[in-house]
Design a protein around this motif. Structure first.
Motif, PDB file in Angstrom:
ATOM      1  N   PHE A  42      -4.821  -2.029   1.543  1.00 42.63           N
ATOM      2  CA  PHE A  42      -4.984  -3.477   1.566  1.00 42.63           C
ATOM      3  C   PHE A  42      -3.763  -4.166   2.179  1.00 42.63           C
ATOM      4  O   PHE A  42      -3.893  -5.159   2.894  1.00 42.63           O
ATOM      5  CB  PHE A  42      -5.253  -4.021   0.160  1.00 42.63           C
ATOM      6  N   PHE A  43      -2.577  -3.653   1.895  1.00 38.24           N
ATOM      7  CA  PHE A  43      -1.358  -4.225   2.461  1.00 38.24           C
ATOM      8  C   PHE A  43      -1.394  -4.144   3.987  1.00 38.24           C
ATOM      9  O   PHE A  43      -1.099  -5.116   4.676  1.00 38.24           O
ATOM     10  CB  PHE A  43      -0.126  -3.502   1.908  1.00 38.24           C
ATOM     11  N   LEU A  44      -1.761  -2.988   4.511  1.00 34.18           N
ATOM     12  CA  LEU A  44      -1.794  -2.805   5.962  1.00 34.18           C
ATOM     13  C   LEU A  44      -2.867  -3.682   6.614  1.00 34.18           C
ATOM     14  O   LEU A  44      -2.663  -4.202   7.708  1.00 34.18           O
ATOM     15  CB  LEU A  44      -2.019  -1.337   6.303  1.00 34.18           C
ATOM     16  N   VAL A  45      -3.981  -3.858   5.933  1.00 33.82           N
ATOM     17  CA  VAL A  45      -5.060  -4.683   6.482  1.00 33.82           C
ATOM     18  C   VAL A  45      -4.735  -6.179   6.380  1.00 33.82           C
ATOM     19  O   VAL A  45      -5.007  -6.946   7.304  1.00 33.82           O
ATOM     20  CB  VAL A  45      -6.399  -4.372   5.758  1.00 33.82           C
ATOM     21  N   LEU A  46      -4.145  -6.600   5.264  1.00 28.91           N
ATOM     22  CA  LEU A  46      -3.927  -8.028   5.008  1.00 28.91           C
ATOM     23  C   LEU A  46      -2.585  -8.563   5.508  1.00 28.91           C
ATOM     24  O   LEU A  46      -2.406  -9.776   5.590  1.00 28.91           O
ATOM     25  CB  LEU A  46      -4.054  -8.309   3.509  1.00 28.91           C
TER      26      LEU A  46
END
Length: 180
Positions: free
Chosen positions: A151-155
């Motif tokens: 989620f960190f990499l996507v957001l």
């Protein structure tokens, strides 16, 4: 501390993002975007704002998912994780600026969150041997860590643009006020 209308609106939208994200991923065990979003909020906006979003997000989602003693453990654990990440950002800023270290931090705070929740809830469940109890649930903490990194990499990119725009507007207002 007083919040401006614009800041309240941004915090409300971030809380809604956390709530919707958690409710949409509820069927996946320990996979939720809240930890990643809170890390980004603490890096870009500050620890106070991250604490507001974390507390509201947990309270609102637990109205849907079930309220209990674990709600307090979740809120307190997120507050401690936010303080930890904010202290790292303050005292070791280079650590939170590079993507490799941010990913490591995602894993570390996710594992810390799981450890703290387990530590706080173990006495309520009558657990007498903490370490076997904790180690039995480590696989869930690992899944939480993996999802937090994902989620960190996507957001990171879309939220950093939003935070950048928000901070630019706030900085411009401060400069205009200072020049008057």
């Amino acid at each position: 501390m007083r919040y401006k209308t614009r800041e309240i609106a941004v915090l409300s939208l971030l809380t809604a993002l956390c709530v919707v994200g958690r409710l949409l991923t509820n069927w996946l065990p320990n996979m939720q975007p809240i930890t990643a979003i809170l890390l980004l909020i603490s890096f870009y906006m500050g620890w106070r704002q991250a604490m507001v979003v974390s507390t509201l997000s947990i309270l609102i989602t637990n109205f849907y998912l079930g309220m209990g003693i674990w709600t307090f453990a979740q809120i307190l654990s997120f507050i401690l994780v936010i303080i930890f990440s904010s202290l790292l950002d303050h005292y070791l800023p280079w650590l939170t600026k590079r993507l490799v270290f941010q990913v490591i931090l995602c894993v570390a705070v996710s594992m810390l969150y799981g450890f703290l929740v387990t530590l706080m809830l173990a006495p309520f469940w009558g657990v007498t041997k903490f370490w076997p109890y904790y180690l039995a649930g480590v696989s869930f903490d690992v899944m939480h860590s993996i999802s937090t990194v994902g989620f960190f990499l996507v957001l990171k990119q879309p939220l950093s643009k939003i935070f950048g725009q928000y901070l630019r507007v706030e900085t411009t207002k401060v400069k205009q006020i200072d020049s008057k």
